[in-house]
Design a protein around this motif. Structure first.
Motif, short mmCIF file in Angstrom:
data_model
loop_
_atom_site.label_atom_id
_atom_site.label_comp_id
_atom_site.label_asym_id
_atom_site.label_seq_id
_atom_site.Cartn_x
_atom_site.Cartn_y
_atom_site.Cartn_z
N TYR A 300 13.57 34.78 39.64
CA TYR A 300 14.67 34.54 38.69
C TYR A 300 16.02 34.73 39.39
O TYR A 300 16.93 33.91 39.25
CB TYR A 300 14.53 35.51 37.51
N GLU A 304 19.02 31.97 39.84
CA GLU A 304 20.34 32.19 39.25
C GLU A 304 21.42 32.18 40.34
O GLU A 304 22.49 31.61 40.15
CB GLU A 304 20.37 33.52 38.49
N SER A 307 22.16 28.82 41.50
CA SER A 307 22.88 27.98 40.54
C SER A 307 24.36 28.36 40.46
O SER A 307 25.17 27.61 39.93
CB SER A 307 22.23 28.03 39.15
N ASP A 353 34.13 47.17 44.57
CA ASP A 353 34.72 46.58 43.36
C ASP A 353 33.75 46.58 42.19
O ASP A 353 34.17 46.57 41.04
CB ASP A 353 35.15 45.14 43.63
N TYR A 354 32.45 46.51 42.46
CA TYR A 354 31.51 46.28 41.37
C TYR A 354 30.48 47.40 41.19
O TYR A 354 29.59 47.28 40.36
CB TYR A 354 30.80 44.92 41.57
N ASP A 355 30.62 48.46 41.98
CA ASP A 355 29.67 49.58 41.88
C ASP A 355 28.22 49.12 42.03
O ASP A 355 27.33 49.58 41.30
CB ASP A 355 29.83 50.33 40.55
N ILE A 356 27.99 48.19 42.94
CA ILE A 356 26.62 47.73 43.20
C ILE A 356 26.32 47.96 44.67
O ILE A 356 27.04 47.47 45.55
CB ILE A 356 26.48 46.22 42.87
N GLN A 377 18.14 43.46 33.73
CA GLN A 377 19.56 43.67 33.38
C GLN A 377 20.41 44.02 34.60
O GLN A 377 21.57 43.63 34.67
CB GLN A 377 19.76 44.68 32.25
N GLU A 380 21.09 40.79 36.44
CA GLU A 380 22.19 40.04 35.82
C GLU A 380 23.54 40.52 36.35
O GLU A 380 24.45 39.74 36.57
CB GLU A 380 22.17 40.17 34.29
N ARG A 381 23.66 41.82 36.53
CA ARG A 381 24.92 42.35 37.06
C ARG A 381 25.16 41.84 38.47
O ARG A 381 26.26 41.42 38.82
CB ARG A 381 24.91 43.88 37.06
N VAL A 383 24.00 39.14 39.94
CA VAL A 383 24.30 37.71 39.96
C VAL A 383 25.73 37.46 39.47
O VAL A 383 26.50 36.71 40.06
CB VAL A 383 23.29 36.92 39.09
N SER A 384 26.11 38.16 38.39
CA SER A 384 27.46 37.97 37.86
C SER A 384 28.52 38.42 38.84
O SER A 384 29.58 37.81 38.98
CB SER A 384 27.63 38.73 36.54
N ALA A 385 28.24 39.52 39.54
CA ALA A 385 29.21 40.01 40.53
C ALA A 385 29.33 39.01 41.67
O ALA A 385 30.44 38.73 42.14
CB ALA A 385 28.78 41.38 41.04
N GLU A 388 31.48 36.23 40.50
CA GLU A 388 32.89 36.65 40.50
C GLU A 388 33.47 36.68 41.90
O GLU A 388 34.61 36.27 42.11
CB GLU A 388 33.00 38.05 39.87
N ARG A 391 34.29 33.26 42.84
CA ARG A 391 35.47 32.74 42.13
C ARG A 391 36.76 33.32 42.71
O ARG A 391 37.76 32.64 42.86
CB ARG A 391 35.35 33.11 40.64
N ASN B 137 20.91 37.77 27.30
CA ASN B 137 21.73 38.74 28.01
C ASN B 137 23.15 38.16 28.12
O ASN B 137 23.35 37.04 28.59
CB ASN B 137 21.13 38.96 29.40
N LEU B 139 25.72 38.92 29.95
CA LEU B 139 26.22 38.66 31.30
C LEU B 139 25.76 37.30 31.77
O LEU B 139 26.49 36.57 32.43
CB LEU B 139 25.67 39.72 32.26
N ARG B 143 28.18 33.78 32.27
CA ARG B 143 28.30 33.26 33.64
C ARG B 143 28.45 31.74 33.64
O ARG B 143 29.07 31.16 34.51
CB ARG B 143 27.03 33.61 34.41
N LYS B 169 33.14 45.32 35.89
CA LYS B 169 34.15 44.42 36.39
C LYS B 169 33.65 42.98 36.42
O LYS B 169 34.40 42.04 36.15
CB LYS B 169 34.54 44.87 37.79
N GLU B 170 32.36 42.80 36.77
CA GLU B 170 31.84 41.43 36.84
C GLU B 170 31.83 40.80 35.45
O GLU B 170 32.10 39.61 35.30
CB GLU B 170 30.45 41.38 37.49
N ASN B 174 34.04 37.56 34.33
CA ASN B 174 33.40 36.37 33.73
C ASN B 174 34.02 36.04 32.38
O ASN B 174 34.11 34.87 32.01
CB ASN B 174 31.90 36.60 33.60
#
Lengths: 488, 283
Positions: A300, A304, A307, A353-356, A377, A380-381, A383-385, A388, A391, B137, B139, B143, B169-170, B174
């Protein structure tokens, strides 16, 4: 893959060290032995930090709890169960990290002056073992994926050639898999080695799950390898620093134990040993379900991340039947150069920046370690980070260095070079000299330079670039890596 | 019978409500969901033992999280609501005829089902034709959104459970991307009173302030939330919550409210000294 009969399940349901510790705790034995904190009473701050449960089983070897240096009761039982779970003839509980397992494996296989065939992208612990025992490396240069800048596996024909050129070598060592999840054709390499009277050793620091999951690359024991070092604490869920050394039927177990005891502590931690015991039980009973889920999460995450655009999360599509004979589908490696960012830069941004926190970033890639404890979950963080970061920071990739495999020139054996007369020089004045120490980015801990190798301009350029991008460099005496020790 | 429901606001402080009976209790894939009938506060929805809403004081929260942005930006027609499976936010939003489309992203279908059954006062507008519920979800949902919404309302649980990802922050980044160039994001920002809550509030304020050019905080008194004192974040690409506030336009709508007024709107952004200090520290 294991064949789970009822009998197997009944046996593997035991965790002898864990059970002995539970029993021991209930006996409320008065301690006039070490450790001196005496079940935590002597160190209340530590007890409040780690918890009473934890410090109350931080105990010493004693008759009811056995002794790792010479196991005859509960530790021995745990070893037998582990051997069964991994399909090995023997299993040894290791408390000095997989480093200690790798070293014991190499020290068992070779002696001073003997040759061992191995890929250059091994972990430093392998070459450390050569410094200790005086064996001589014969490097098989791994293939390199030019786009990703990563070292791949060894081709069978390369191993064949190395064996032809070094017929007296005593062993072949294989990464199964590499940090990035790439597997060589282990079965064929085992057969080649055995046909020439050599042992086959596997560094499975990143392959614990191969023994328990479904449709994963072949494990060393299944492939018929003679020894394997398995980082239970990585994908298997045991405590940091705990590990297994496995051996097949061709290796003398008593001799392996003697080798282990050369460098192993005589105060092995029961926290570490019980964690191995409990984790082995968990994987033997439920590993198939657990790693099916981890694999689903990894697949998964790859889909993601791909994409999002700009990134390449690579996976089993890389398999080419030779230098990438197989690919570990639970590894999540992402190529970042196409967004104009070095992997190490993305790694730093994710943390700052993202605490990951991910496992590592190198010049062109990052690796997020997925294991038994992951959930969607958090993915998801991640992938979103990454979305970002793209971007906010995407830039032209001109001028970004890709990781090149630099063919090493071995001038002296690691042991000779390490102990030879040497001098310390500013790094920029070392071109053409022979290095007497290691230089590596950590993680992943694969040496850029190992003792006995010639320092070239390419290598110096690479070290300076990696430093500039923020890789944490380790190895040399000079912690700032401004000077290197070279042979006189 | 003397039956009490207690929620710990800190390890050393708890709020207890006397309960008539428990109406619902189930573990979903994400959390434990309970509905109680209480003596003083009517029905209560609790997730993992934390009060999400009570029939008695939900109006304060829902009015403040909806009407403040609606009174600032007159062009809001597409709204994304995150969390809020109880339907309270949607109930307020659907009162505006200018709103054409509401996407509601709720992770846990069981919350929606429980509220439809036991808290119809909140969930009553979930079937409005403008409302589109996505069980996903958040997030992940966001996205894939770019330049789509005029308003995003983040109605999350506290940041120490399954909603953790909505304080990152992410996530805020978004949201910024998902908003149009004059879009607004409003989020529940927790309480500034107890230390652990205050730290979380500061962290999320810092992340929002790093993401949006305009970032203000406003307050309300909500009896069943920690310290009875609650904050909302107002983050915006263009409109300022007071300078661009049009009280006349809002009052011309003749909307009856029980907490929100246009006078209170301004007052809510005037914060006590200790809180101003905490916010400035991270801005």
């Amino acid at each position: 893959m294991l064949d789970r009969t009822t009998e197997f399940i009944r046996r593997q349901n035991r965790a002898p060290i864990h059970e002995a510790l539970e029993k021991f705790r209930n006996l409320r034995v008065v301690p006039f032995d070490v450790p001196g904190h005496k079940r935590g009473r002597g160190n209340p701050e530590l007890t409040s930090f780690l918890g009473q449960q934890c410090v109350s089983v931080d105990v010493n070897s004693m008759k009811p709890l056995d002794n790792l240096c010479h196991p005859i009761s509960v530790i021995r039982e745990a070893e037998i169960l582990a051997a069964e779970a991994f399909g090995a003839a023997e299993a040894f509980l290791m408390v000095g990290g997989t480093t200690s397992a790798v070293q014991s494996m190499v020290l068992t296989a070779c002696k001073r002056g003997e040759e061992i065939i191995l890929p250059r992208n091994v972990h430093r612990s392998v070459i450390n073992a050569l410094v200790l025992c005086g064996a001589v490396p014969v490097y098989v240069n791994p293939q390199v994926d030019r786009r990703l800048g990563i070292s791949l596996g060894m081709k069978v024909e390369q191993v064949e050639q190395a064996i032809r050129e070094h017929p007296n070598a005593v062993a072949v060592l294989v990464n199964n898999p590499t940090y990035y999840g790439i597997c060589s054709d282990l079965r064929s390499i085992v057969k080649l080695a055995h046909d020439h009277g050599m042992l086959c050793l596997a560094d499975e620091a990143h392959g614990t799950h191969f023994y328990f999951g479904e449709d994963l690359p072949v494990s060393a024991m299944d492939a018929g390898a003679d020894m394997a070092s398995v980082s239970m604490h990585k994908s298997g869920g045991s405590l940091t620093q705990s590990s297994f050394l496995l051996a097949g039927p061709n290796v003398h177990a008593g001799y392996v134990r003697q080798i282990i005891n050369l460098t192993q502590t005589t105060s092995a931690s029961y926290l570490l040993m019980s964690s191995l015991d409990i984790s082995r039980r968990n994987l033997a009973l439920r590993g198939d379900v657990i790693f099916r889920e981890v694999r689903r999460i990894a697949e998964y995450a790859r889909a993601e991340i791909n994409s999002v655009g700009g990134y390449y999360a690579f996976g089993p599509e890389m398999i080419n039947g030779d230098s990438i004979f197989d690919f570990d589908p639970i590894k999540l490696s992402v190529h970042t150069l196409d967004i104009g960012m070095a992997g190490i830069e993305v790694y730093d941004l994710l943390r700052d920046d993202y605490d990951i926190q991910i496992e590592f970033g190198d010049i062109g890639n990052i690796l997020a370690y997925l294991s038994i404890g992951d959930r969607i979950q958090e993915v998801e963080r991640l992938v979103s980070a990454l979305a970002e970061i793209r971007r906010r920071y995407q830039r032209d990739k001109t001028g970004m260095l890709s990781q090149e495999y630099i063919d090493p020139q071995v001038v002296a054996s690691p042991q000779e070079a390490f102990y030879a007369q040497k001098e310390s020089l500013p790094i920029e004045q070392t071109e053409g000299r022979v290095c007497s120490e290691f230089v590596m980015c950590y993680p992943p801990g694969i040496p850029i330079l190992a003792p006995g190798e010639r320092i070239t301009k390419d290598i110096l350029d690479y070290i300076l670039y990696a430093k500039e991008k923020g890789c944490s460099m380790t190895g040399p005496e000079d912690p700032n890596i401004e000077r290197l020790n070279v042979l006189i | 019978m003397d039956l009490w429901f207690s929620e710990k606001h800190t390890p050393d402080v708890k709020l207890s409500l006397r309960v008539e009976r428990q109406l619902f209790s189930k573990q979903s894939d994400y959390q434990r969901i309970d509905v109680f009938e209480s003596c003083e506060f009517g029905r209560i929805l609790a997730l993992d033992g934390n009060i999400m809403l009570t029939e008695r004081d939900e109006f304060i929260y829902n009015e403040m999280i909806v009407h403040v942005p609606m009174a600032v930006h007159q062009g809001i027609s597409r709204v994304l609501v995150i969390g809020a499976g109880d339907g309270g936010v949607v109930k307020e939003l659907t009162r505006y005829s200018r709103i054409e489309h509401i996407d509601l992203v709720e992770m846990d279908p069981m919350v929606v089902d429980a509220c439809r059954q036991y808290l119809p006062g909140n969930a009553c507008q979930l079937d409005d034709e403008r409302v589109h519920i996505h069980y996903e979800n958040a997030l992940k949902f966001i996205r894939y959104c770019e330049n789509e919404y005029d308003l995003i309302i983040v109605d999350s649980n506290d940041p120490f459970g399954p909603s953790e990802g909505l304080f990152t922050k992410e996530f805020y980044g978004n949201c910024y991307k998902a908003l149009k160039e004059d879009g607004i994001m409003v989020n529940q920002q927790g309480s500034p009173f107890y230390q652990q809550d205050a730290d979380a509030m500061q962290r999320s304020h810092k992340r929002i302030a790093n993401t949006f050019p305009i970032c203000r905080v406003y307050q309300a008194h909500i009896p069943t939330y920690a310290a009875g004192y609650w904050l909302f974040g107002f983050a915006s690409k263009k409109y300022h919550p007071i300078d661009d506030f049009d009280s006349k336009a809002w009052n011309d709508l003749h909307m009856r409210t029980r907490y929100y007024t246009t006078r209170l709107h301004k007052g809510a952004f005037y914060l006590p000294a200790f809180l101003e200090e905490m916010l400035e520290e991270v801005e």
